[in-house]
Design an enzyme around this catalytic site. Structure first.
Site, mmCIF file in Angstrom:
data_model
loop_
_atom_site.group_PDB
_atom_site.id
_atom_site.type_symbol
_atom_site.label_atom_id
_atom_site.label_comp_id
_atom_site.label_asym_id
_atom_site.label_seq_id
_atom_site.Cartn_x
_atom_site.Cartn_y
_atom_site.Cartn_z
ATOM 1 N N ASN A 13 0.884 -1.173 0.000
ATOM 2 C CA ASN A 13 0.000 0.000 0.000
ATOM 3 C C ASN A 13 0.916 1.215 0.000
ATOM 4 O O ASN A 13 1.495 1.548 1.019
ATOM 5 C CB ASN A 13 -0.892 -0.018 1.251
ATOM 6 C CG ASN A 13 -1.673 1.283 1.391
ATOM 7 O OD1 ASN A 13 -1.922 1.978 0.405
ATOM 8 N ND2 ASN A 13 -2.057 1.620 2.617
ATOM 9 N N LYS A 15 0.237 4.298 -0.331
ATOM 10 C CA LYS A 15 -0.342 5.529 0.244
ATOM 11 C C LYS A 15 -0.079 6.710 -0.688
ATOM 12 O O LYS A 15 -0.094 6.542 -1.902
ATOM 13 C CB LYS A 15 0.215 5.784 1.652
ATOM 14 C CG LYS A 15 0.237 4.527 2.520
ATOM 15 C CD LYS A 15 0.480 4.836 3.954
ATOM 16 C CE LYS A 15 0.694 3.558 4.725
ATOM 17 N NZ LYS A 15 0.436 3.695 6.138
ATOM 18 N N HIS A 98 -9.263 1.636 4.613
ATOM 19 C CA HIS A 98 -7.995 1.767 5.326
ATOM 20 C C HIS A 98 -8.190 2.722 6.502
ATOM 21 O O HIS A 98 -8.941 3.687 6.422
ATOM 22 C CB HIS A 98 -6.910 2.291 4.372
ATOM 23 C CG HIS A 98 -5.542 2.194 4.964
ATOM 24 N ND1 HIS A 98 -5.063 3.142 5.835
ATOM 25 C CD2 HIS A 98 -4.569 1.263 4.833
ATOM 26 C CE1 HIS A 98 -3.826 2.779 6.210
ATOM 27 N NE2 HIS A 98 -3.517 1.642 5.618
ATOM 28 N N GLU A 170 -5.602 -4.825 10.398
ATOM 29 C CA GLU A 170 -4.589 -3.799 10.615
ATOM 30 C C GLU A 170 -4.873 -3.053 11.917
ATOM 31 O O GLU A 170 -5.658 -2.078 11.927
ATOM 32 C CB GLU A 170 -4.600 -2.799 9.455
ATOM 33 C CG GLU A 170 -4.278 -3.419 8.117
ATOM 34 C CD GLU A 170 -3.540 -2.444 7.221
ATOM 35 O OE1 GLU A 170 -2.448 -2.786 6.750
ATOM 36 O OE2 GLU A 170 -4.039 -1.327 7.009
ATOM 37 N N GLY A 176 2.279 2.286 10.544
ATOM 38 C CA GLY A 176 3.221 3.386 10.362
ATOM 39 C C GLY A 176 3.890 3.826 11.652
ATOM 40 O O GLY A 176 4.528 4.877 11.703
ATOM 41 N N SER A 216 3.251 -2.250 10.222
ATOM 42 C CA SER A 216 4.698 -2.302 10.417
ATOM 43 C C SER A 216 5.297 -3.677 10.128
ATOM 44 O O SER A 216 6.288 -4.076 10.761
ATOM 45 C CB SER A 216 5.084 -1.811 11.822
ATOM 46 O OG SER A 216 4.632 -0.474 11.998
HETATM 47 C C1 PEP Z 1 -0.673 0.152 5.788
HETATM 48 O O1 PEP Z 1 -0.608 1.274 5.314
HETATM 49 O O2 PEP Z 1 -1.613 -0.561 5.486
HETATM 50 C C2 PEP Z 1 0.396 -0.301 6.683
HETATM 51 C C3 PEP Z 1 0.285 -1.477 7.234
HETATM 52 O O3 PEP Z 1 1.442 0.557 6.866
HETATM 53 P P1 PEP Z 1 2.840 0.201 7.592
HETATM 54 O O4 PEP Z 1 3.312 -1.108 7.036
HETATM 55 O O5 PEP Z 1 3.744 1.340 7.216
HETATM 56 O O6 PEP Z 1 2.569 0.130 9.051
#
Ligand code: PEP
Length: 255
Positions: A13, A15, A98, A170, A176, A216
């Site tokens: 993703n 973003k 999301h 998530e 993040g 993460s």
């Molecule tokens: C995400 O944006 O779905 C995500 C899991 O971000 P990150 O891996 O940076 O935590």
């Protein structure tokens, strides 16, 4: 429950990162690095990068997804993108619900549900994100929050369609932030999601649904997270922007 029934799916993703020329350069690194993957590989990219992303990945094992879509076919929705527009381009996947969209752009379970149904009706495969806030985890209501999201986000979605839907667990506190859920925490909630799907549909349907962990996930922790029976892959933010790290996660999922 048998993990071997499901092929792992690793989705990036991106973003709001990467201009079209940067997207081209990154995908030109990713494509050769993941060519032998024994899992599904997806890059979900900003709308303006879709065209170049589809061009660079044509004929490869990397599939392309968008990061959102509207539920209406067309109309007075300035700034929005329809499922038909994505489909005509050759986009296959779309991230929906999301936590950043829920947090900053007023996304609700009702609108996630509308987008999910529209995506499925158009033949796109939705990656529907669910997850609890840190406060909700601390109050010990993670399962209630997740059960509610699953029920509402998938309201009126048929058993056949839910099998085409990817659920991404998530935890909002792990996105993040560099804080990853432990493999056991991820397994616990992904297992709970599967049980919730079994209640809403059937065990056969629940066993067919891909449930990813996201938050993460990186090249250092992917192995352990992906070893869990109910964790069928990952939705990767930060680490999907670095070809080497993304490829290492794909490799971990291919074992
Ligand atoms: C995400 O944006 O779905 C995500 C899991 O971000 P990150 O891996 O940076 O935590």
């Amino acid at each position: 429950m048998d993990k071997t029934k499901r092929k792992a799916v690793i989705a990036g993703n991106w973003k709001m990162n990467k201009t079209p020329s940067e997207a081209k350069a990154l995908l030109e690194e990713i494509v050769p690095a993941v060519k032998d993957a024994d899992c599904e590989v997806i890059a979900c990219v900003p709308y303006v990068d879709l065209s170049v992303a589809l061009e660079v990945t044509k004929g490869t094992n990397v599939k392309i997804g968008a990061e959102n879509c509207h539920w209406a076919e067309s109309g007075a929705f300035t700034g929005e993108i329809s499922t038909g527009m994505l489909k005509e381009m050759g986009v296959e996947y779309v991230v929906l619900g999301h936590s950043e969209r829920r947090q900053y752009f007023g996304e609700t379970d009702e609108t996630v549900n509308k987008r999910t149904k529209a995506a499925l009706a158009a033949g796109l495969k939705p990656i529907v994100c669910v997850g609890e806030l840190l406060w909700e985890r601390e109050c010990d209501i993670t399962e209630e929050v997740i059960a509610r999201q699953i029920k509402l986000d998938l309201f009126d979605v048929s058993a056949e369609d839910v099998k085409k839907t990817i659920i991404a667990y998530e935890p909002v506190w792990a996105i993040g932030t560099g804080k990853t859920a432990t493999a056991d925490q991820a397994e616990e909630v992904c297992g709970f999601i599967r049980a919730a799907l079994a209640k809403l549909y059937s065990q056969e349907v629940a066993d067919a649904v891909t449930i990813q962990y996201g938050g993460s996930m990186n090249d250092g922790n992917a192995d352990e997270l992906l070893s869990k029976v109910n964790v069928d892959g990952g939705l990767i933010g930060g680490a999907s922007l670095i070809a080497e790290k993304f490829a290492a996660i794909v490799k971990a999922a291919s074992k």
